[in-house]
Enzyme design. Structure first.
Site, PDB file in Angstrom:
ATOM      1  N   GLU A   1     -13.679 -55.936  31.642  1.00 13.26           N
ATOM      2  CA  GLU A   1     -12.999 -57.237  31.658  1.00 13.26           C
ATOM      3  C   GLU A   1     -12.797 -57.753  30.229  1.00 13.26           C
ATOM      4  O   GLU A   1     -11.802 -58.425  29.947  1.00 13.26           O
ATOM      5  CB  GLU A   1     -13.793 -58.222  32.526  1.00 13.26           C
ATOM      6  CG  GLU A   1     -13.632 -57.872  34.006  1.00 13.26           C
ATOM      7  CD  GLU A   1     -14.800 -58.240  34.894  1.00 13.26           C
ATOM      8  OE1 GLU A   1     -15.656 -59.031  34.482  1.00 13.26           O
ATOM      9  OE2 GLU A   1     -14.847 -57.705  36.022  1.00 13.26           O
TER      10      GLU A   1
ATOM     11  N   HIS B   1     -17.565 -54.403  28.372  1.00 16.69           N
ATOM     12  CA  HIS B   1     -17.205 -54.467  29.794  1.00 16.69           C
ATOM     13  C   HIS B   1     -15.687 -54.372  29.922  1.00 16.69           C
ATOM     14  O   HIS B   1     -14.953 -54.885  29.079  1.00 16.69           O
ATOM     15  CB  HIS B   1     -17.717 -55.777  30.406  1.00 16.69           C
ATOM     16  CG  HIS B   1     -17.630 -55.780  31.897  1.00 16.69           C
ATOM     17  ND1 HIS B   1     -16.448 -55.998  32.556  1.00 16.69           N
ATOM     18  CD2 HIS B   1     -18.562 -55.541  32.847  1.00 16.69           C
ATOM     19  CE1 HIS B   1     -16.667 -55.909  33.863  1.00 16.69           C
ATOM     20  NE2 HIS B   1     -17.936 -55.626  34.060  1.00 16.69           N
TER      21      HIS B   1
ATOM     22  N   SER C   1     -18.733 -52.609  42.774  1.00 17.89           N
ATOM     23  CA  SER C   1     -18.885 -52.816  44.224  1.00 17.89           C
ATOM     24  C   SER C   1     -20.194 -52.259  44.787  1.00 17.89           C
ATOM     25  O   SER C   1     -20.224 -51.777  45.922  1.00 17.89           O
ATOM     26  CB  SER C   1     -17.678 -52.242  44.977  1.00 17.89           C
ATOM     27  OG  SER C   1     -16.496 -52.945  44.617  1.00 17.89           O
TER      28      SER C   1
ATOM     29  N   ASN D   1     -24.828 -58.693  36.439  1.00 18.69           N
ATOM     30  CA  ASN D   1     -23.869 -59.323  35.531  1.00 18.69           C
ATOM     31  C   ASN D   1     -23.246 -60.496  36.265  1.00 18.69           C
ATOM     32  O   ASN D   1     -22.446 -60.299  37.180  1.00 18.69           O
ATOM     33  CB  ASN D   1     -22.808 -58.287  35.129  1.00 18.69           C
ATOM     34  CG  ASN D   1     -21.693 -58.882  34.284  1.00 18.69           C
ATOM     35  OD1 ASN D   1     -21.770 -60.041  33.872  1.00 18.69           O
ATOM     36  ND2 ASN D   1     -20.660 -58.094  34.030  1.00 18.69           N
ATOM     37  N   TRP D   2     -23.645 -61.685  35.874  1.00 16.65           N
ATOM     38  CA  TRP D   2     -23.142 -62.881  36.568  1.00 16.65           C
ATOM     39  C   TRP D   2     -21.707 -63.233  36.163  1.00 16.65           C
ATOM     40  O   TRP D   2     -21.102 -64.135  36.738  1.00 16.65           O
ATOM     41  CB  TRP D   2     -24.085 -64.067  36.319  1.00 16.65           C
ATOM     42  CG  TRP D   2     -25.286 -64.077  37.230  1.00 16.65           C
ATOM     43  CD1 TRP D   2     -25.813 -62.995  37.890  1.00 16.65           C
ATOM     44  CD2 TRP D   2     -26.098 -65.199  37.585  1.00 16.65           C
ATOM     45  NE1 TRP D   2     -26.907 -63.385  38.632  1.00 16.65           N
ATOM     46  CE2 TRP D   2     -27.107 -64.733  38.468  1.00 16.65           C
ATOM     47  CE3 TRP D   2     -26.091 -66.560  37.250  1.00 16.65           C
ATOM     48  CZ2 TRP D   2     -28.081 -65.575  39.019  1.00 16.65           C
ATOM     49  CZ3 TRP D   2     -27.076 -67.401  37.790  1.00 16.65           C
ATOM     50  CH2 TRP D   2     -28.050 -66.906  38.669  1.00 16.65           C
ATOM     51  N   LYS D   3     -21.185 -62.571  35.125  1.00 10.95           N
ATOM     52  CA  LYS D   3     -19.827 -62.851  34.650  1.00 10.95           C
ATOM     53  C   LYS D   3     -19.651 -64.364  34.444  1.00 10.95           C
ATOM     54  O   LYS D   3     -20.582 -65.019  34.002  1.00 10.95           O
ATOM     55  CB  LYS D   3     -18.797 -62.262  35.621  1.00 10.95           C
ATOM     56  CG  LYS D   3     -19.073 -60.768  35.880  1.00 10.95           C
ATOM     57  CD  LYS D   3     -17.974 -60.076  36.644  1.00 10.95           C
ATOM     58  CE  LYS D   3     -18.332 -58.606  36.823  1.00 10.95           C
ATOM     59  NZ  LYS D   3     -17.287 -57.829  37.479  1.00 10.95           N
TER      60      LYS D   3
ATOM     61  N   GLY E   1     -22.225 -56.830  39.891  1.00 10.78           N
ATOM     62  CA  GLY E   1     -21.557 -58.102  39.669  1.00 10.78           C
ATOM     63  C   GLY E   1     -21.822 -59.064  40.818  1.00 10.78           C
ATOM     64  O   GLY E   1     -22.874 -59.695  40.894  1.00 10.78           O
ATOM     65  N   GLY E   2     -20.872 -59.152  41.729  1.00  6.59           N
ATOM     66  CA  GLY E   2     -20.928 -60.148  42.810  1.00  6.59           C
ATOM     67  C   GLY E   2     -22.247 -60.178  43.575  1.00  6.59           C
ATOM     68  O   GLY E   2     -22.762 -61.260  43.886  1.00  6.59           O
TER      69      GLY E   2
ATOM     70  N   GLY F   1     -15.223 -55.243  41.847  1.00  9.08           N
ATOM     71  CA  GLY F   1     -14.796 -56.395  42.641  1.00  9.08           C
ATOM     72  C   GLY F   1     -13.818 -56.062  43.750  1.00  9.08           C
ATOM     73  O   GLY F   1     -13.207 -56.966  44.329  1.00  9.08           O
TER      74      GLY F   1
ATOM     75  N   GLU G   1     -18.521 -47.787  34.883  1.00  6.44           N
ATOM     76  CA  GLU G   1     -17.898 -48.733  35.806  1.00  6.44           C
ATOM     77  C   GLU G   1     -16.409 -48.411  35.941  1.00  6.44           C
ATOM     78  O   GLU G   1     -15.599 -48.856  35.102  1.00  6.44           O
ATOM     79  CB  GLU G   1     -18.058 -50.164  35.289  1.00  6.44           C
ATOM     80  CG  GLU G   1     -19.501 -50.613  35.166  1.00  6.44           C
ATOM     81  CD  GLU G   1     -19.621 -52.128  35.256  1.00  6.44           C
ATOM     82  OE1 GLU G   1     -20.407 -52.587  36.083  1.00  6.44           O
ATOM     83  OE2 GLU G   1     -18.910 -52.841  34.528  1.00  6.44           O
TER      84      GLU G   1
HETATM   85  P1  13P Z   1     -18.870 -55.983  41.191  1.00  5.81           P
HETATM   86  O1  13P Z   1     -20.278 -55.528  41.546  1.00  5.81           O
HETATM   87  O2  13P Z   1     -18.605 -57.404  41.558  1.00  5.81           O
HETATM   88  O3  13P Z   1     -17.850 -55.006  41.668  1.00  5.81           O
HETATM   89  O4  13P Z   1     -18.797 -55.960  39.577  1.00  5.81           O
HETATM   90  C1  13P Z   1     -19.243 -54.852  38.894  1.00  5.81           C
HETATM   91  C2  13P Z   1     -19.285 -55.159  37.452  1.00  5.81           C
HETATM   92  O5  13P Z   1     -18.257 -55.302  36.809  1.00  5.81           O
HETATM   93  C3  13P Z   1     -20.598 -55.331  36.819  1.00  5.81           C
HETATM   94  O6  13P Z   1     -20.503 -55.424  35.438  1.00  5.81           O
END
Ligand code: 13P
Length: 253
Positions: free
Chosen positions: A97, A95, A211, A11-13, A232-233, A171, A165
């Protein structure tokens, strides 16, 4: 025992410009015939170009949200059919977020998931508790409610993926203990089997997200009922995502 093909999803957000598509090319070259499925979900502005860059490779692409309606006066929104038109096969929905930043409720996520399924997309539905909820002992109740409220009836192992999640692990570099991940994933599996029956309930893939890094991927993937990760990251750079994919391939057995 059901064998579920594992899924490494990125997920590149709100990250990624045209220059970052080089990461997709690198990833495709590093995994020409992967032993798991690979999915990348870029921001909408990159979806069409990423789909083109991934064409002919093992990498699938997806959106990060869609509207519940097929079309109409919804400025700034994107329909499921538009994602398909841009080459997507999947869409992340609900998600945390989006639930936090846009006040999305499970009922809205359900409507979006129905739209996604109607357009032929696989919905990656996200659920997870906050730190307060975990500390109050409410984790299973919260995610059970989110699962029941966000997942439509017409799902199969092919058109639904559930991503657990924990909000406090996203994050932050913090992850639950392996026992805590296992407890939630076992609970989700039982819940899905109870609602959809053995065949469908056992075919739906359950991802862990929050994470996930190259250093912790293998131990997370060894937990029962963890069928992959939503990253994510560490999905932004091929150099980070590639070892996560390799750890998942190794766990497939
Ligand atoms: P991180 O891997 O950056 O913690 O993000 C997880 C996430 O929200 C994937 O959708």
């Amino acid at each position: 025992m059901t064998t579920r093909r594992k899924l490494a999803a990125g997920n590149w957000k709100m990250n990624g410009l045209a220059a970052d598509l080089a990461e997709v090319t690198q990833l495709a070259q590093a995994h020409p015939a992967p032993g798991c499925d690979i999915l990348l979900c870029p921001p909408a502005t990159l979806l069409d170009r990423m789909s083109a860059a991934a064409r002919g490779s093992a990498i699938a692409t997806g959106g990060q949200d869609c509207h519940a309606r097929a079309s109409g006066a919804h400025t700034g929104d994107i329909s499921a059919a538009m994602l398909v038109d841009a080459g997507a096969s999947h869409v992340i929905l609900g998600h945390s977020e989006r639930r936090a930043d846009h006040g999305e409720t499970s009922a809205q996520v359900l409507a979006k998931a129905q739209a996604a399924l109607s357009a032929g997309l696989c919905a990656v539905v996200c659920i997870g508790e906050t730190l307060d909820q975990r500390e109050a002992g409410e984790t299973l109740g919260v995610i059970g409610d989110q699962l029941a409220g966000s997942v439509p009836e017409a799902v199969t192992g092919d058109n639904l993926v559930v991503a657990y999640e924990p909000v406090w692990a996203i994050g932050t570099g913090k992850i639950p203990t392996l026992e805590q991940i296992g407890e939630v994933h076992d609970f989700l599996r039982k819940d899905l089997v109870a609602r959809f029956g053995e065949t469908t309930g056992n075919a739906i893939r359950l991802l862990y997200g929050g994470s996930v890094k190259p250093a912790n991927a293998a131990e997370i993937f060894a937990v029962a009922n963890v069928d992959g990760a939503l990253v994510g990251g560490a999905s932004l750079k091929a150099a980070d995502f590639s070892p996560i994919i390799a750890a998942l391939e190794a766990s497939q057995g």
